[in-house]
Design a protein around this motif. Structure first.
Motif, mmCIF file in Angstrom:
data_model
loop_
_atom_site.group_PDB
_atom_site.id
_atom_site.type_symbol
_atom_site.label_atom_id
_atom_site.label_comp_id
_atom_site.label_asym_id
_atom_site.label_seq_id
_atom_site.Cartn_x
_atom_site.Cartn_y
_atom_site.Cartn_z
ATOM 1 N N ASN A 327 0.859 -1.195 0.000
ATOM 2 C CA ASN A 327 0.000 0.000 0.000
ATOM 3 C C ASN A 327 0.889 1.237 0.000
ATOM 4 O OD1 ASN A 327 0.066 1.431 2.810
ATOM 5 N ND2 ASN A 327 0.033 -0.737 3.347
ATOM 6 N N PRO A 328 0.312 2.410 -0.339
ATOM 7 C CA PRO A 328 1.177 3.593 -0.454
ATOM 8 C C PRO A 328 1.591 4.205 0.877
ATOM 9 C CG PRO A 328 -1.103 4.141 -0.956
ATOM 10 C CD PRO A 328 -1.070 2.664 -0.747
ATOM 11 N N GLY A 329 1.058 3.656 1.999
ATOM 12 C CA GLY A 329 1.380 4.235 3.297
ATOM 13 C C GLY A 329 2.315 3.370 4.111
ATOM 14 N N SER A 330 1.744 2.361 4.779
ATOM 15 C CA SER A 330 2.491 1.634 5.808
ATOM 16 C C SER A 330 3.445 0.569 5.283
ATOM 17 C CB SER A 330 1.506 0.994 6.789
ATOM 18 O OG SER A 330 0.709 0.054 6.104
ATOM 19 N N SER A 331 3.347 0.206 4.004
ATOM 20 C CA SER A 331 4.237 -0.846 3.498
ATOM 21 C C SER A 331 4.234 -0.824 1.974
ATOM 22 C CB SER A 331 3.761 -2.228 3.980
ATOM 23 O OG SER A 331 4.597 -3.244 3.479
ATOM 24 N N PHE A 332 5.193 -0.128 1.402
ATOM 25 C CA PHE A 332 5.196 -0.030 -0.060
ATOM 26 C C PHE A 332 6.208 -1.015 -0.649
ATOM 27 C CE2 PHE A 332 6.232 2.515 -4.061
ATOM 28 C CZ PHE A 332 5.218 1.883 -4.772
ATOM 29 N N THR A 333 5.742 -2.239 -0.825
ATOM 30 C CA THR A 333 6.548 -3.251 -1.516
ATOM 31 C C THR A 333 5.621 -4.270 -2.169
ATOM 32 O OG1 THR A 333 8.240 -4.966 -1.319
ATOM 33 C CG2 THR A 333 6.786 -4.708 0.570
ATOM 34 N N GLU A 334 6.002 -4.755 -3.322
ATOM 35 C CA GLU A 334 5.256 -5.830 -3.985
ATOM 36 C C GLU A 334 5.962 -7.158 -3.817
ATOM 37 O OE1 GLU A 334 6.403 -3.143 -5.575
ATOM 38 O OE2 GLU A 334 4.759 -2.094 -6.594
ATOM 39 N N SER A 335 7.076 -7.171 -3.092
ATOM 40 C CA SER A 335 7.949 -8.345 -3.113
ATOM 41 C C SER A 335 7.719 -9.295 -1.937
ATOM 42 C CB SER A 335 9.407 -7.872 -3.103
ATOM 43 O OG SER A 335 10.261 -8.969 -2.891
ATOM 44 N N MET A 336 7.207 -10.468 -2.232
ATOM 45 C CA MET A 336 7.052 -11.486 -1.178
ATOM 46 C C MET A 336 8.419 -11.977 -0.700
ATOM 47 S SD MET A 336 3.968 -12.028 -0.159
ATOM 48 C CE MET A 336 3.788 -13.689 0.504
ATOM 49 N N ALA A 337 9.421 -11.944 -1.582
ATOM 50 C CA ALA A 337 10.752 -12.395 -1.153
ATOM 51 C C ALA A 337 11.329 -11.439 -0.103
ATOM 52 C CB ALA A 337 11.685 -12.500 -2.355
ATOM 53 N N PHE A 338 11.044 -10.165 -0.255
ATOM 54 C CA PHE A 338 11.486 -9.183 0.752
ATOM 55 C C PHE A 338 10.855 -9.519 2.113
ATOM 56 C CE2 PHE A 338 10.434 -4.964 2.770
ATOM 57 C CZ PHE A 338 11.704 -4.697 3.248
ATOM 58 N N VAL A 339 9.562 -9.829 2.070
ATOM 59 C CA VAL A 339 8.828 -10.159 3.291
ATOM 60 C C VAL A 339 9.374 -11.454 3.908
ATOM 61 C CG1 VAL A 339 6.535 -10.971 3.987
ATOM 62 C CG2 VAL A 339 6.754 -8.879 2.642
ATOM 63 N N ILE A 340 9.678 -12.421 3.064
ATOM 64 C CA ILE A 340 10.269 -13.678 3.548
ATOM 65 C C ILE A 340 11.615 -13.372 4.211
ATOM 66 C CG2 ILE A 340 11.368 -15.835 2.756
ATOM 67 C CD1 ILE A 340 9.050 -16.071 0.716
ATOM 68 N N GLY A 341 12.399 -12.510 3.584
ATOM 69 C CA GLY A 341 13.698 -12.133 4.146
ATOM 70 C C GLY A 341 13.535 -11.506 5.525
ATOM 71 N N LEU A 342 12.555 -10.614 5.664
ATOM 72 C CA LEU A 342 12.322 -9.984 6.976
ATOM 73 C C LEU A 342 11.893 -11.030 8.008
ATOM 74 C CD1 LEU A 342 10.350 -6.715 6.042
ATOM 75 C CD2 LEU A 342 12.754 -6.894 6.712
ATOM 76 N N ALA A 343 11.042 -11.950 7.587
ATOM 77 C CA ALA A 343 10.534 -12.972 8.521
ATOM 78 C C ALA A 343 11.668 -13.878 9.001
ATOM 79 C CB ALA A 343 9.434 -13.798 7.857
ATOM 80 N N VAL A 344 12.572 -14.196 8.085
ATOM 81 C CA VAL A 344 13.689 -15.079 8.452
ATOM 82 C C VAL A 344 14.706 -14.329 9.321
ATOM 83 C CG1 VAL A 344 15.668 -16.344 7.495
ATOM 84 C CG2 VAL A 344 13.399 -16.616 6.474
ATOM 85 N N MET A 345 15.005 -13.106 8.958
ATOM 86 C CA MET A 345 16.063 -12.382 9.669
ATOM 87 C C MET A 345 15.575 -11.714 10.958
ATOM 88 S SD MET A 345 18.391 -13.241 7.676
ATOM 89 C CE MET A 345 19.763 -12.465 8.503
ATOM 90 N N ASN A 346 14.298 -11.305 10.986
ATOM 91 C CA ASN A 346 13.826 -10.514 12.137
ATOM 92 C C ASN A 346 12.709 -11.161 12.945
ATOM 93 O OD1 ASN A 346 15.626 -8.455 11.510
ATOM 94 N ND2 ASN A 346 14.184 -7.490 10.118
ATOM 95 N N MET A 347 12.135 -12.254 12.449
ATOM 96 C CA MET A 347 11.025 -12.873 13.185
ATOM 97 C C MET A 347 11.331 -14.320 13.541
ATOM 98 S SD MET A 347 8.035 -11.387 10.762
ATOM 99 C CE MET A 347 6.539 -11.295 11.690
ATOM 100 N N GLU A 348 12.562 -14.717 13.290
ATOM 101 C CA GLU A 348 13.013 -16.068 13.666
ATOM 102 C C GLU A 348 12.250 -17.203 13.011
ATOM 103 O OE1 GLU A 348 14.126 -16.487 17.938
ATOM 104 O OE2 GLU A 348 13.429 -14.415 17.983
ATOM 105 N N LEU A 349 11.728 -16.989 11.819
ATOM 106 C CA LEU A 349 11.175 -18.107 11.067
ATOM 107 C C LEU A 349 12.309 -18.796 10.324
ATOM 108 C CD1 LEU A 349 8.415 -16.752 11.629
ATOM 109 C CD2 LEU A 349 7.742 -17.390 9.319
ATOM 110 N N THR A 350 12.219 -20.102 10.162
ATOM 111 C CA THR A 350 13.187 -20.774 9.300
ATOM 112 C C THR A 350 12.769 -20.495 7.850
ATOM 113 O OG1 THR A 350 11.892 -22.800 9.127
ATOM 114 C CG2 THR A 350 13.432 -22.647 10.989
#
Ligand code: NIG
Ligand code: FE
Length: 423
Positions: A327-350
């Protein structure tokens, strides 16, 4: 009939046994190091070890063979929470937030979601549809093959329907599955600032029947938050939506813990989304329900908030999905890989848990698991070839796309945004 045999692949996929994957199951992927997949008329008819499949069907049955060149093959990403239909960006607000103005304060002053509402009111359906195509096409090039898109920048019947029509039109031009969600209760329009209950009545009595009549949305959503809509207002709207045949989900406990996750459990919602501030009690409640926790780490990243307690959720048995929240406000990205990267590096998901979150559990969060989300016989052949040996490449190769090829129903639909490492 078209039959394609995808050979020489390192396949990694969650396995769908009829419900979202939770606890240790979330990270248990099926893996075929020398894998292959038979695709007939866009659907998977066989998947497994290449030798075993060839033995079962016989060499003669293979008419067209596509060599996956030892690349990693995973299901196409399912992005179950986006606001990709909008008229213009809000880059100046990003700068304001960096300088210390909180997200909800910008909204209180008439900016934020309300500034996107003003832009949508002035935009044509053609413009909105072109913008939606633009963002969804970018998502596709990054590996998203199914996307949910919400309305919610209309806030009146005419403009909510305009958004849903724009989403519908965009879907005609996009080689991906698009699921539309009605989010008429996304913010309180200024005219109702002292009467939010009356606005909810308008949503229930005017917008909802029109949306249902036109058949332009499958789900109904609401933003429950301090200063936006209360849990009681959420209950009123979502019950009415369920009565009129829509499935429900909600923006829950994003900034403050109002108990949105508890409401999702009470209503049997498909998902509760955000959950940055969810209580321990409601994590327990979600674990014993069928509600998927859709987490949006791009939002925590962009709002500089602590990430949702994903590790705790998985360990307590809550099925976790990931989404961009584009969305144009709280999260401007179309990339699921970016989100996966954040989840692995910052949320302790494997990496394996994150992959399930971005595919099968995400498909359950939008009720699409019968068709997509895993590479299982009977599902659509929606899959990606990665420039890497395992799904870990998605987080490991940070900030770039490791997606080399995108296939939708067995057809090549994007060559990937990254530069291939070569054959
Ligand atoms: O999911 N929280 C509410 N809605 C969106 C943000 C929409 C916007 O800022 O335009 C979200 O974060
Ligand atoms: Fe959202």
């Amino acid at each position: 009939m078209s039959a394609k045999f995808f050979s020489n692949a390192r396949i990694y996929t969650p396995h769908d046994s009829g419900s979202p994957l939770r606890a240790t199951e979330q990270g248990a992927l099926k893996h075929y190091e020398y894998g292959a997949m038979m695709v007939e008329d866009g659907f998977i008819t066989a998947i497994g070890d290449e030798g075993a499949i060839v033995k079962a069907i016989g060499h003669g049955a293979i008419v067209e063979e596509i060599d996956c060149r030892r690349k990693c093959v995973i299901p196409g990403f399912v992005d179950p929470h986006t606001h990709m239909c909008f008229a213009s960006l809000r880059e100046h607000e990003f700068t304001m937030r960096l300088q210390g103005t909180p997200y909800l304060e910008i909204l209180e002053k008439g900016g934020g979601i309300l500034s996107s509402v003003k832009a949508v009111a002035q935009a044509s359906v053609e413009h909105l549809s072109a913008m939606t195509i633009r963002h969804a096409s970018r998502a596709l090039s990054f590996g998203t093959t199914t996307v949910e898109i919400k309305s919610g920048y209309g806030l009146d019947t005419v403009n909510e329907l305009k958004m849903l029509e724009a989403i519908d039109r965009a879907a005609l031009f996009l080689p991906l599955d698009v699921v539309a969600t009605f989010l008429g209760a996304h913010a309180i329009p200024p005219a109702y600032s002292n009467a939010p209950d009356d606005f909810i009545t308008l949503v229930i009595e005017d917008m909802l029947p029109a949306v249902v009549r036109q058949g332009v949305a499958e789900h109904c959503d609401i933003f429950c938050e301090k200063g936006v809509f209360s849990i009681n207002q959420g209950r009123r709207l979502l019950r009415a939506a369920q009565k009129s045949g829509l499935k429900v989900k909600l923006h829950a406990d994003e900034v403050h813990d109002l108990g949105g996750a508890g409401l999702a459990v009470e209503l049997g919602a498909l998902s509760a989304d955000h959950l940055l501030a969810v209580s321990a009690g409601n994590i327990e409640a979600m674990a014993t329900s069928g509600v998927v926790a859709t987490l949006l780490p791009g939002t925590a990243y962009s709002l500089k908030k602590p990430y949702a307690p994903a590790r705790k959720m998985i360990d307590h048995g809550v099925p976790v999905a990931l989404a961009t929240d584009c969305n144009p406000g709280s999260s401007f990205t179309e990339s699921m890989a970016f989100v996966i990267g954040l989840a692995v590096m910052n949320m302790e998901l494997t990496p394996a848990e994150a992959l399930t979150a971005a595919t099968l559990n995400a498909a359950y969060a939008i009720d699409m698991a019968a068709k997509v989300g895993s590479l299982d016989v009977g599902k659509q052949a929606d899959f990606l070839l990665l420039d890497g040996e395992t799904p870990a490449i998605l987080a490991y190769h940070a900030g770039v796309s490791s997606v080399d090829r995108v296939y939708k129903k067995g057809e090549l639909v994007a060559g990937g945004a990254g530069v291939s490492r070569g054959e």
